[in-house]
Design an enzyme around this catalytic site. Sequence first.
Site, PDB file in Angstrom:
ATOM      1  N   TYR A  40      94.792  20.534 108.548  1.00  0.00           N
ATOM      2  CA  TYR A  40      93.762  21.285 108.810  1.00  0.00           C
ATOM      3  C   TYR A  40      92.401  20.360 108.352  1.00  0.00           C
ATOM      4  O   TYR A  40      91.594  20.364 108.797  1.00  0.00           O
ATOM      5  CB  TYR A  40      93.301  22.229 107.740  1.00  0.00           C
ATOM      6  CG  TYR A  40      94.429  23.187 107.665  1.00  0.00           C
ATOM      7  CD1 TYR A  40      94.101  24.295 108.979  1.00  0.00           C
ATOM      8  CD2 TYR A  40      95.489  23.978 107.521  1.00  0.00           C
ATOM      9  CE1 TYR A  40      95.199  25.193 109.288  1.00  0.00           C
ATOM     10  CE2 TYR A  40      96.059  24.912 107.277  1.00  0.00           C
ATOM     11  CZ  TYR A  40      96.187  25.608 108.828  1.00  0.00           C
ATOM     12  OH  TYR A  40      96.866  26.622 108.608  1.00  0.00           O
ATOM     13  N   HIS A  45      87.128  23.620 110.737  1.00  0.00           N
ATOM     14  CA  HIS A  45      86.599  24.469 109.740  1.00  0.00           C
ATOM     15  C   HIS A  45      86.612  24.183 108.486  1.00  0.00           C
ATOM     16  O   HIS A  45      85.764  24.371 107.603  1.00  0.00           O
ATOM     17  CB  HIS A  45      88.002  25.488 109.653  1.00  0.00           C
ATOM     18  CG  HIS A  45      87.546  27.090 109.225  1.00  0.00           C
ATOM     19  ND1 HIS A  45      86.323  27.183 109.732  1.00  0.00           N
ATOM     20  CD2 HIS A  45      87.931  28.160 108.563  1.00  0.00           C
ATOM     21  CE1 HIS A  45      86.383  28.743 109.278  1.00  0.00           C
ATOM     22  NE2 HIS A  45      87.789  28.428 109.059  1.00  0.00           N
ATOM     23  N   ASN A  93      90.038  32.441 104.032  1.00  0.00           N
ATOM     24  CA  ASN A  93      90.041  33.737 103.358  1.00  0.00           C
ATOM     25  C   ASN A  93      89.690  34.071 102.410  1.00  0.00           C
ATOM     26  O   ASN A  93      89.562  35.560 101.722  1.00  0.00           O
ATOM     27  CB  ASN A  93      90.211  34.782 104.488  1.00  0.00           C
ATOM     28  CG  ASN A  93      91.360  34.660 104.500  1.00  0.00           C
ATOM     29  OD1 ASN A  93      92.206  33.372 103.772  1.00  0.00           O
ATOM     30  ND2 ASN A  93      92.105  35.594 105.043  1.00  0.00           N
TER      31      ASN A  93
END
Length: 218
Positions: A40, A45, A93
């Site tokens: 990631y 993001h 999240n």
Amino acid sequence: MSSIFDKLRAWRLSSKEQGSTQSAPSLQLIVGLGNPGSNYSNTRHNAGERWVRALAAEHAITLKRESRFQGDIGRGPILDREIRLLIPATFMNLSGHSVSTLLRYFKIAPEKILVVHDEVAFATGIAKLKVGGGLNGHRGLESIVQELGGNKDFVRLRIGVGHPGDPNSLSAYLTKREMPPKERELATESARIENDAFEALLDGDMQRAMGLFHSSNT
């Protein structure tokens, strides 16, 4: 004629005022949002995480994994102000768990933190400072606000990463595809905070900080 008690009271007040000039800065914590893992690290993001890691490297602040805070944390001087840095090691999240745990432990008010994150509402190359306001569906911000009992009054550095155009492909756009190197460089440059704006930000002078930042990045 003032009594000894009046003089003592005046001395205490003076001491508090003098102490306040050497107290912790108005901004005490900078948080960079992203998802954990090397797969990631170069995605859109993770723009916030990359920004904070670059800041830590620039100011020789070591980031170390702390399991009790569920993240990588560091502490050191930035422009002569002692600042803590945090990169949550949770998924986006769940970022609020890490942030709220650290705030409670060090007794830091939500108003004294800067959260750095990706922003799909802006094209790559645009970055803006903001205090409070809407969350634009950002799961990391939503998690933080939820853990802070609905408090949105923290400072945000919103790094534009663009939008794919199709809402159905947004998740893959943000988390599955690497951001091309030239776009990452452009995003990094847009979010650079020059020293005068950074000093105002650290000292809590948000109007001046935003004015300087936005004018220099136009």
